[in-house]
Design a protein around this motif. Structure first.
Motif, short mmCIF file in Angstrom:
data_model
loop_
_atom_site.label_atom_id
_atom_site.label_comp_id
_atom_site.label_asym_id
_atom_site.label_seq_id
_atom_site.Cartn_x
_atom_site.Cartn_y
_atom_site.Cartn_z
N VAL A 159 -43.56 11.67 36.20
CA VAL A 159 -45.01 11.71 36.42
C VAL A 159 -45.33 11.53 37.90
N VAL A 160 -44.74 10.52 38.52
CA VAL A 160 -45.04 10.21 39.92
C VAL A 160 -44.67 11.37 40.84
N LEU A 161 -43.58 12.06 40.55
CA LEU A 161 -43.12 13.14 41.41
C LEU A 161 -43.75 14.49 41.07
N SER A 162 -44.54 14.55 40.00
CA SER A 162 -45.13 15.82 39.56
C SER A 162 -46.21 16.28 40.54
N ALA A 163 -46.24 17.58 40.76
CA ALA A 163 -47.34 18.19 41.51
C ALA A 163 -48.14 19.13 40.61
N ASP A 164 -47.58 19.47 39.46
CA ASP A 164 -48.23 20.35 38.48
C ASP A 164 -48.82 19.49 37.36
N TRP A 165 -50.10 19.66 37.08
CA TRP A 165 -50.76 18.81 36.10
C TRP A 165 -50.18 19.00 34.70
N ARG A 166 -49.64 20.18 34.41
CA ARG A 166 -49.08 20.42 33.08
C ARG A 166 -47.79 19.63 32.86
N ILE A 167 -46.96 19.57 33.91
CA ILE A 167 -45.75 18.74 33.81
C ILE A 167 -46.13 17.27 33.66
N ALA A 168 -47.12 16.84 34.45
CA ALA A 168 -47.58 15.45 34.36
C ALA A 168 -48.13 15.14 32.97
N LEU A 169 -48.82 16.12 32.38
CA LEU A 169 -49.42 15.93 31.06
C LEU A 169 -48.33 15.65 30.01
N VAL A 170 -47.30 16.47 30.00
CA VAL A 170 -46.21 16.31 29.03
C VAL A 170 -45.46 15.01 29.28
N ALA A 171 -45.19 14.71 30.55
CA ALA A 171 -44.45 13.49 30.87
C ALA A 171 -45.26 12.25 30.52
N LEU A 172 -46.58 12.31 30.74
CA LEU A 172 -47.43 11.17 30.38
C LEU A 172 -47.40 10.90 28.87
N ALA A 173 -47.44 11.98 28.08
CA ALA A 173 -47.40 11.81 26.62
C ALA A 173 -46.07 11.18 26.19
N ALA A 174 -44.97 11.65 26.78
CA ALA A 174 -43.66 11.08 26.44
C ALA A 174 -43.55 9.65 26.92
N TRP A 175 -44.10 9.38 28.11
CA TRP A 175 -44.10 8.01 28.64
C TRP A 175 -44.91 7.09 27.73
N GLY A 176 -46.06 7.58 27.27
CA GLY A 176 -46.87 6.78 26.36
C GLY A 176 -46.15 6.47 25.05
N THR A 177 -45.31 7.41 24.59
CA THR A 177 -44.52 7.16 23.39
C THR A 177 -43.53 6.02 23.61
N ALA A 178 -42.79 6.07 24.73
CA ALA A 178 -41.85 5.01 25.04
C ALA A 178 -42.57 3.68 25.22
N TYR A 179 -43.74 3.72 25.85
CA TYR A 179 -44.53 2.51 26.10
C TYR A 179 -44.88 1.81 24.78
N LEU A 180 -45.36 2.59 23.81
CA LEU A 180 -45.78 1.98 22.56
C LEU A 180 -44.58 1.49 21.74
N VAL A 181 -43.45 2.19 21.82
CA VAL A 181 -42.26 1.72 21.11
C VAL A 181 -41.88 0.33 21.60
N VAL A 182 -41.89 0.13 22.92
CA VAL A 182 -41.57 -1.20 23.48
C VAL A 182 -42.60 -2.23 23.04
N LEU A 183 -43.87 -1.86 23.10
CA LEU A 183 -44.95 -2.79 22.75
C LEU A 183 -44.83 -3.26 21.30
N VAL A 184 -44.72 -2.33 20.37
CA VAL A 184 -44.71 -2.69 18.96
C VAL A 184 -43.37 -3.34 18.57
N ASN A 185 -42.29 -2.90 19.18
CA ASN A 185 -40.99 -3.50 18.90
C ASN A 185 -40.98 -4.98 19.29
#
Length: 464
Positions: A359-385
């Protein structure tokens, strides 16, 4: 030699558990109203005052109660009937939010009133959550906690996305004050669903007779004011059985510890449990990263991704982060059936750090969009776990105190510190560096769990 291992019994779906089903519905209904308020309340304050400072104050009111009343809320929740506590706080929240449209109708609405409502409603939500930490394990049993927490957090994510969209429509159609009426009604609906939950599972309380909610709060304030009071009753929380899901109240002749001692019990258990202590540090670092991401996403979109002003793509970025939580809620139960809690952190945290770097290195909003969604998935797994593990190992009579303390450290400290740190770094070194503070925090959390695991801390072994 033949294998005599018996297969794990097939557990019935949680939807067949009427108590959990009603609790889930109460959370979904209330969450929808709260999602609307999250948007409408700052808009209302800005319309009333035109002051960015007051808008920030309303935002801070959502986390300040965890610092101010976190320990108190946990102690109260472990001394009273948890179902009653949640019903009472829902009813008080309905009255609190309902006072705003009433004041508007009477032409008596002030900015101070709105700020007080923001703080009081957040405080009541804290007390509700403190009761819920012990209520859910008693409803479903500790073996079903991964599924139950995933269902709850997944529903919360869905209704938050829907509620944010509904808020925009309602604010355009009616005054923001009228929009807040929906939240007041949602709290009342939540209380009705909770009344439909049977009394039995909620009666998981600490030793001694149960106390009414209001009396427990009054006793807490009175005992907190007297510094010299101590009780002769002492017990070590670490010796309590970690597998207990119910607790029969002891006879009334057994003295109940005072509130100060009750708070210390929870702190001693949390500090004395090595694995839970480490996971609390990890959860705080995780929340720090969340505060940094959300706090700087608008600036990142503007300066890096070329999404300016009222460009609708900014909404897509926020939705991607939230929608990732839905994926995480679906993924966690499957992962927990394959991995123990600590090895799962070893797997997911490095993945989250890598996705954050994308996400931080992205310059294309579409790449950032997909990476943010995947990052949010990992984030919630850690939170709920992390939350699930804490509920699994914490004795029933300590659930409120231990888990509210954890939440106090993560939401009360981690989120605002992450937002402040990221903004300070952005001002001094640029937006990519500011967003990178979130990646650094998750990377540090990953290093912590790997170092602890390699050093062989008890409770960190396990795996597939």
């Amino acid at each position: 030699m033949t294998d005599t291992t018996l297969p794990m019994p097939q557990l019935p779906p949680l939807r067949r558990n009427s108590g959990f089903r009603n609790f889930w519905l109460s959370r979904a209904v209330s969450g929808l109203g709260s999602a609307v308020t999250t948007v409408a309340l700052p808009v209302l304050v800005f319309q009333q005052s035109r002051s960015p400072l007051l808008v920030s104050l309303v935002a801070a009111a959502g986390t300040l109660p965890y610092l101010a009343f976190g320990l108190l809320a946990g102690a109260v929740a472990d001394r009273v009937d948890r179902r009653t506590l949640m019903i009472v706080t829902d009813c008080l929240s309905a009255l609190c939010l309902g006072s705003l449209p009433l004041a508007q109708a009477l032409h008596a609405l002030t900015v101070g009133h709105v700020v007080v409502v923001a703080f009081v409603s957040s405080t009541l939500s804290l007390f509700f959550d403190a009761g819920g930490y012990g209520f859910v394990p008693a409803l479903v049993g500790k073996d079903r906690l991964p599924d139950a927490n995933s269902a709850l957090y997944g529903a919360e994510t869905v209704v938050r996305i829907i509620g944010n969209g509904v808020a925009g429509v309602l604010i355009a159609l009616v005054h923001p004050v009228g929009t807040l009426t929906l939240d007041a009604v949602s709290f009342a609906g939540s209380a009705l669903f909770l009344r439909a939950v049977a009394n039995g599972p909620s009666r998981v309380v600490s030793s001694g007779p149960r106390t009414s909610f209001l009396r427990a709060v009054a006793n807490a304030l009175s005992r907190a004011a007297s510094s010299g009071r101590r009780t002769a009753f002492r017990r070590t929380a670490a010796n309590a059985p970690a597998h207990a899901t119910t607790n029969t109240p002891a006879p009334s002749s057994v003295p109940r510890p005072g509130f100060r001692e009750s708070v210390r019990e929870g702190l001693r258990f949390l500090a004395g449990h090595p694995t839970l202590r480490v996971m609390t540090v990890v959860g705080t670092l995780q929340s720090f990263s969340g505060g940094a991401i959300v706090g700087q996403l608008v600036v990142f979109a503007d300066r890096v991704l070329g999404i300016h002003g009222s460009d609708g793509r900014i909404g897509l970025l926020y939705m991607a982060w939230s929608a990732g939580g839905i994926g995480g809620s679906l993924l966690l139960p499957r992962l927990r059936r394959r991995y123990d809690a600590f090895p799962l952190l070893q797997l997911v945290l490095p993945v989250g750090a890598l996705l954050g770097l994308v996400v931080v290195l992205s310059a294309d909003w579409r790449i950032a969009l997909v990476a943010l969604a995947a990052w949010g998935t990992a984030y919630l797994v850690v939170l709920v776990n992390t939350m699930t593990y804490s509920q699994e190992v914490t004795p029933a009579e300590l659930q409120g105190r231990v888990n509210t303390t954890r939440r106090m450290l993560s939401s009360g400290l981690g989120v605002p510190l992450g937002a402040l740190a990221a903004s300070a770094v952005t001002l001094s070194a640029g937006i990519r560096a500011g967003m990178a503070t979130a990646v650094a925090s998750i990377t540090l959390a990953a290093i912590v769990v790997w170092v602890v695991r390699l050093r062989g801390l008890p409770g960190t072994a396990g795996g597939a």
